[in-house]
Scaffold this motif. Structure first.
Motif, PDB file in Angstrom:
ATOM      1  N   GLN A   3       0.804  -1.200   0.014  1.00 53.78           N
ATOM      2  CA  GLN A   3       0.078  -0.086  -0.165  1.00 53.78           C
ATOM      3  C   GLN A   3       0.929   1.231  -0.082  1.00 53.78           C
ATOM      4  O   GLN A   3       0.287   2.482  -0.523  1.00 53.78           O
ATOM      5  N   SER A   4       2.249   1.110   0.436  1.00 55.27           N
ATOM      6  CA  SER A   4       2.880   2.509   0.408  1.00 55.27           C
ATOM      7  C   SER A   4       4.288   2.343  -0.135  1.00 55.27           C
ATOM      8  O   SER A   4       4.784   3.467  -0.320  1.00 55.27           O
ATOM      9  N   GLU A   5       4.798   1.065   0.025  1.00 55.53           N
ATOM     10  CA  GLU A   5       6.150   0.922  -0.236  1.00 55.53           C
ATOM     11  C   GLU A   5       6.167   0.344  -1.747  1.00 55.53           C
ATOM     12  O   GLU A   5       5.327  -0.175  -2.368  1.00 55.53           O
ATOM     13  N   ASP A   6       7.401   0.524  -2.389  1.00 51.04           N
ATOM     14  CA  ASP A   6       7.708  -0.026  -3.675  1.00 51.04           C
ATOM     15  C   ASP A   6       8.015  -1.648  -3.463  1.00 51.04           C
ATOM     16  O   ASP A   6       9.170  -2.143  -4.052  1.00 51.04           O
ATOM     17  N   ILE A   7       7.058  -2.438  -2.788  1.00 48.23           N
ATOM     18  CA  ILE A   7       7.255  -3.753  -2.781  1.00 48.23           C
ATOM     19  C   ILE A   7       5.882  -4.359  -3.426  1.00 48.23           C
ATOM     20  O   ILE A   7       4.820  -4.037  -3.217  1.00 48.23           O
ATOM     21  N   PHE A   8       6.155  -5.466  -4.096  1.00 46.69           N
ATOM     22  CA  PHE A   8       4.983  -6.302  -4.559  1.00 46.69           C
ATOM     23  C   PHE A   8       5.202  -7.825  -4.099  1.00 46.69           C
ATOM     24  O   PHE A   8       6.291  -8.078  -4.022  1.00 46.69           O
ATOM     25  N   ALA A   9       4.190  -8.690  -4.222  1.00 42.07           N
ATOM     26  CA  ALA A   9       4.055  -9.782  -3.954  1.00 42.07           C
ATOM     27  C   ALA A   9       3.498 -10.659  -5.068  1.00 42.07           C
ATOM     28  O   ALA A   9       2.626 -10.220  -5.969  1.00 42.07           O
ATOM     29  N   THR A  10       4.244 -12.034  -5.414  1.00 39.36           N
ATOM     30  CA  THR A  10       3.657 -12.852  -6.414  1.00 39.36           C
ATOM     31  C   THR A  10       3.632 -14.122  -5.788  1.00 39.36           C
ATOM     32  O   THR A  10       4.500 -14.428  -4.937  1.00 39.36           O
ATOM     33  N   CYS A  11       2.764 -15.209  -6.412  1.00 32.02           N
ATOM     34  CA  CYS A  11       2.668 -16.134  -5.827  1.00 32.02           C
ATOM     35  C   CYS A  11       2.318 -17.187  -7.114  1.00 32.02           C
ATOM     36  O   CYS A  11       2.036 -16.923  -8.393  1.00 32.02           O
ATOM     37  N   GLY A  12       3.151 -18.496  -6.768  1.00 28.90           N
ATOM     38  CA  GLY A  12       3.076 -19.604  -7.732  1.00 28.90           C
ATOM     39  C   GLY A  12       3.430 -20.871  -6.976  1.00 28.90           C
ATOM     40  O   GLY A  12       2.875 -21.436  -6.195  1.00 28.90           O
ATOM     41  N   GLN A  13       4.637 -21.448  -7.147  1.00 31.52           N
ATOM     42  CA  GLN A  13       5.121 -22.447  -6.488  1.00 31.52           C
ATOM     43  C   GLN A  13       5.513 -22.095  -4.877  1.00 31.52           C
ATOM     44  O   GLN A  13       5.377 -22.690  -4.137  1.00 31.52           O
ATOM     45  N   GLN A  14       5.735 -20.701  -4.749  1.00 29.05           N
ATOM     46  CA  GLN A  14       6.090 -20.125  -3.628  1.00 29.05           C
ATOM     47  C   GLN A  14       5.396 -18.849  -3.614  1.00 29.05           C
ATOM     48  O   GLN A  14       5.173 -18.011  -4.676  1.00 29.05           O
ATOM     49  N   VAL A  15       5.568 -18.228  -2.510  1.00 27.81           N
ATOM     50  CA  VAL A  15       5.344 -16.582  -2.428  1.00 27.81           C
ATOM     51  C   VAL A  15       6.532 -15.915  -2.248  1.00 27.81           C
ATOM     52  O   VAL A  15       7.076 -16.100  -1.404  1.00 27.81           O
ATOM     53  N   ASP A  16       6.668 -15.084  -3.391  1.00 32.30           N
ATOM     54  CA  ASP A  16       7.911 -13.966  -3.365  1.00 32.30           C
ATOM     55  C   ASP A  16       7.549 -12.593  -3.004  1.00 32.30           C
ATOM     56  O   ASP A  16       6.517 -12.078  -3.632  1.00 32.30           O
ATOM     57  N   ILE A  17       8.246 -12.158  -2.521  1.00 33.47           N
ATOM     58  CA  ILE A  17       8.328 -10.546  -2.131  1.00 33.47           C
ATOM     59  C   ILE A  17       9.617  -9.911  -3.076  1.00 33.47           C
ATOM     60  O   ILE A  17      10.832 -10.145  -3.018  1.00 33.47           O
ATOM     61  N   TRP A  18       9.171  -9.133  -3.853  1.00 35.38           N
ATOM     62  CA  TRP A  18       9.872  -8.307  -4.819  1.00 35.38           C
ATOM     63  C   TRP A  18      10.145  -6.845  -4.436  1.00 35.38           C
ATOM     64  O   TRP A  18       9.030  -6.224  -3.982  1.00 35.38           O
ATOM     65  N   LYS A  19      11.226  -6.242  -4.778  1.00 35.12           N
ATOM     66  CA  LYS A  19      11.236  -4.917  -4.739  1.00 35.12           C
ATOM     67  C   LYS A  19      11.230  -4.448  -6.336  1.00 35.12           C
ATOM     68  O   LYS A  19      11.767  -5.204  -7.150  1.00 35.12           O
ATOM     69  N   GLU A  20      10.645  -3.361  -6.912  1.00 34.78           N
ATOM     70  CA  GLU A  20      10.588  -2.835  -8.304  1.00 34.78           C
ATOM     71  C   GLU A  20      11.844  -3.018  -9.029  1.00 34.78           C
ATOM     72  O   GLU A  20      12.143  -2.814 -10.129  1.00 34.78           O
ATOM     73  N   ASP A  21      12.903  -2.674  -8.198  1.00 36.46           N
ATOM     74  CA  ASP A  21      13.966  -2.213  -8.876  1.00 36.46           C
ATOM     75  C   ASP A  21      15.247  -3.177  -8.759  1.00 36.46           C
ATOM     76  O   ASP A  21      16.419  -3.205  -9.001  1.00 36.46           O
ATOM     77  N   ARG A  22      14.579  -4.338  -8.388  1.00 39.70           N
ATOM     78  CA  ARG A  22      15.773  -5.725  -8.308  1.00 39.70           C
ATOM     79  C   ARG A  22      15.054  -6.785  -9.194  1.00 39.70           C
ATOM     80  O   ARG A  22      13.767  -7.026  -9.356  1.00 39.70           O
ATOM     81  N   SER A  23      15.799  -7.681  -9.837  1.00 40.51           N
ATOM     82  CA  SER A  23      15.448  -8.830 -10.637  1.00 40.51           C
ATOM     83  C   SER A  23      15.040  -9.939  -9.946  1.00 40.51           C
ATOM     84  O   SER A  23      14.535 -11.147 -10.572  1.00 40.51           O
ATOM     85  N   GLU A  24      15.503 -10.109  -8.559  1.00 35.39           N
ATOM     86  CA  GLU A  24      15.419 -11.421  -7.835  1.00 35.39           C
ATOM     87  C   GLU A  24      14.544 -10.856  -6.773  1.00 35.39           C
ATOM     88  O   GLU A  24      14.587  -9.703  -5.953  1.00 35.39           O
ATOM     89  N   PRO A  25      13.788 -12.032  -6.199  1.00 32.78           N
ATOM     90  CA  PRO A  25      12.952 -11.807  -5.000  1.00 32.78           C
ATOM     91  C   PRO A  25      13.670 -11.489  -3.749  1.00 32.78           C
ATOM     92  O   PRO A  25      14.820 -12.256  -3.500  1.00 32.78           O
TER      93      PRO A  25
END
Length: 444
Positions: free
Chosen positions: A165-187
């Motif tokens: 809601q406030s930071e440059d962080i997003f989450a994805t899910c699939g085989q696992q739940v990953d937390i990403w930063k928008e400026d990085r290519s790895e969780p």
């Protein structure tokens, strides 16, 4: 000697302008108004009938997609714009006020599985079956840049995503739940808890570090970004398709389940849901809360939408059309006036949140009349005739027959359970509330 003096405040009987209504002095003594209750009952009955006469919730359809609509995303700062993703990889930006498509773009190869806006509204992210997450820039007029700002290649298929809601962080899910930063290519962090895959993920809008996910082993998982391991999970009898957090109560969330019901939980006590919402006759595919947190809307595999009050188990409204097929996704607008749904037959439909509400500017007299009618309907809501008219809905024949069939099945199960209890020793067949029967176990 006592002298009584009449004293009147001019503000109580003078109008501010000549367009205002004259203020009427009224004596509330019941002896002076012997026919007040019958008169108000007739007014409440007429108001209830007129509400059903003017109940026309469907506003319009947005067509243009060439495949089924799989996901929708609300703009965080603008009420007019909506983002949609289809099963052929196309994304579109819609202007809801003009009911036209602003921009369309082929974003992915295959189904668009998830979409989420940055809190600023200047960019959004999409993910699909092609194992790619893309970040797109968007202007104030909601036109999308041709090339993505950033592209992330994943190791597995992404099933869903959501943004902090406030930071440059997003989450994805699939085989696992990953937390990403928008400026990085790895969780930056990954969560696993012995499940094959997760297919839906959602951030808490109030306690922004909390995260909920639905897994393929019929469980609902809860995570905290401040910890290194998942918090808790609850396993249900059937799989949950989606969850939604209450925007006003940070500990409450609702899960849309395959057993035709919705379950509202308090995350502090997952052993039993606080409310079980029934009425669907097929799997519930999606759920979303109103901005007030008092109501929620659900999308069903039975080709209809249902609106529930958070404190009641039965729906107050059902929306359906002849051409609408299985509804995959539903959203409640941020101004609490509209509901947007996307379904298999490539259409996005816009509905009124209150079926009989008049759209447009209301005069002072109209507002006063509406408020008066609402109070009358609340006062006489339990009278049999008014309750029958207010509750009656025309539904498709398929839903009507399936509802009757489910009622017979439920009565049969209850009769079987009572027979077992009658012919067993005392305490051998305990009484289990209906809302607890769907819970298998809670794991911490």
């Amino acid at each position: 000697m006592k002298i009584k003096v009449l004293s009147r405040n001019p503000d109580e009987y003078l109008r501010e302008t000549k367009r205002d209504i004259h203020k009427v002095q009224r004596n509330y003594d019941p002896n002076l108004h012997p026919l007040e209750a019958p008169r108000e009952y007739v007014r409440a009955l007429n108001a209830t009938k007129l509400e059903r006469v003017f109940a026309k919730p469907f506003i319009g359809a947005l067509d243009g997609h060439r495949d089924g609509v799989n996901c929708l995303c609300k703009h965080p700062t603008s009420l007019s714009f909506l983002l949609s993703g289809a099963c052929d990889g196309e994304i579109r930006v819609w202007n809801l006020a003009k009911r036209n498509c602003v921009t369309s773009l082929q974003a992915h190869e295959g189904i668009v599985q998830g979409m989420c806006f940055h809190p600023s509204g200047r960019s959004f992210l999409t993910c699909g079956l092609d194992k790619v997450v893309k970040q797109w820039g968007i202007s104030e007029e909601c036109t999308i840049n041709e090339e993505p700002l950033n592209t992330i290649l994943g190791k597995s298929v992404f099933q869903s995503m959501d943004h902090h809601q406030s930071e440059d962080i997003f989450a994805t899910c699939g085989q696992q739940v990953d937390i990403w930063k928008e400026d990085r290519s790895e969780p930056v962090r990954s969560f696993t808890w012995g499940v094959d895959s997760t297919h839906h993920v959602k951030f808490n809008p109030i306690e922004t570090n909390l995260l909920g996910a639905c897994a393929s082993d019929r469980s609902i998982l809860l995570y905290d970004l401040r910890g290194s391991t998942p918090l808790r999970k609850v396993i249900l009898s059937l799989k949950s398709n989606a969850i939604a957090w209450n925007p006003m109560e940070s500990f409450v969330f609702t899960a849309a389940n395959e057993d035709y019901n919705l379950y509202s939980f308090d995350l502090r006590k997952l052993s039993a849901p606080i409310m079980m919402h029934m009425d669907h006759v097929a799997a519930v595919m999606d759920v979303d809360y109103s901005p007030t947190g008092r109501e929620l809307v659900s999308a069903g595999y039975d080709k209809c939408l249902r609106i529930f009050n958070t404190e009641t188990s039965r729906s107050r409204e059902i929306y359906h059309t002849k051409r609408m097929q299985r509804v995959r996704v539903v959203k409640w607008s941020l101004d609490n006036k509209y509901i947007i749904s996307g379904s298999d037959e490539m259409n996005i439909r816009v509905w009124k949140a209150r079926a009989s509400e008049k759209l447009g500017v209301l005069t002072t007299r109209e507002k006063a009349s509406m408020n008066y009618n609402e109070k009358l309907k609340d006062k006489f809501m339990h009278h049999p005739q008014i309750r029958r008219i207010a509750r009656h809905r025309h539904v498709p024949r398929q839903i009507h027959s399936l509802t009757k069939e489910m009622r017979i099945m439920k009565e049969s199960r209850k009769r079987k359970e009572s027979n077992r209890r009658r012919h067993s020793r005392a305490g051998a067949v305990p009484f289990v509330p209906e809302r607890k029967k769907a819970i298998v176990k809670e794991v911490e």
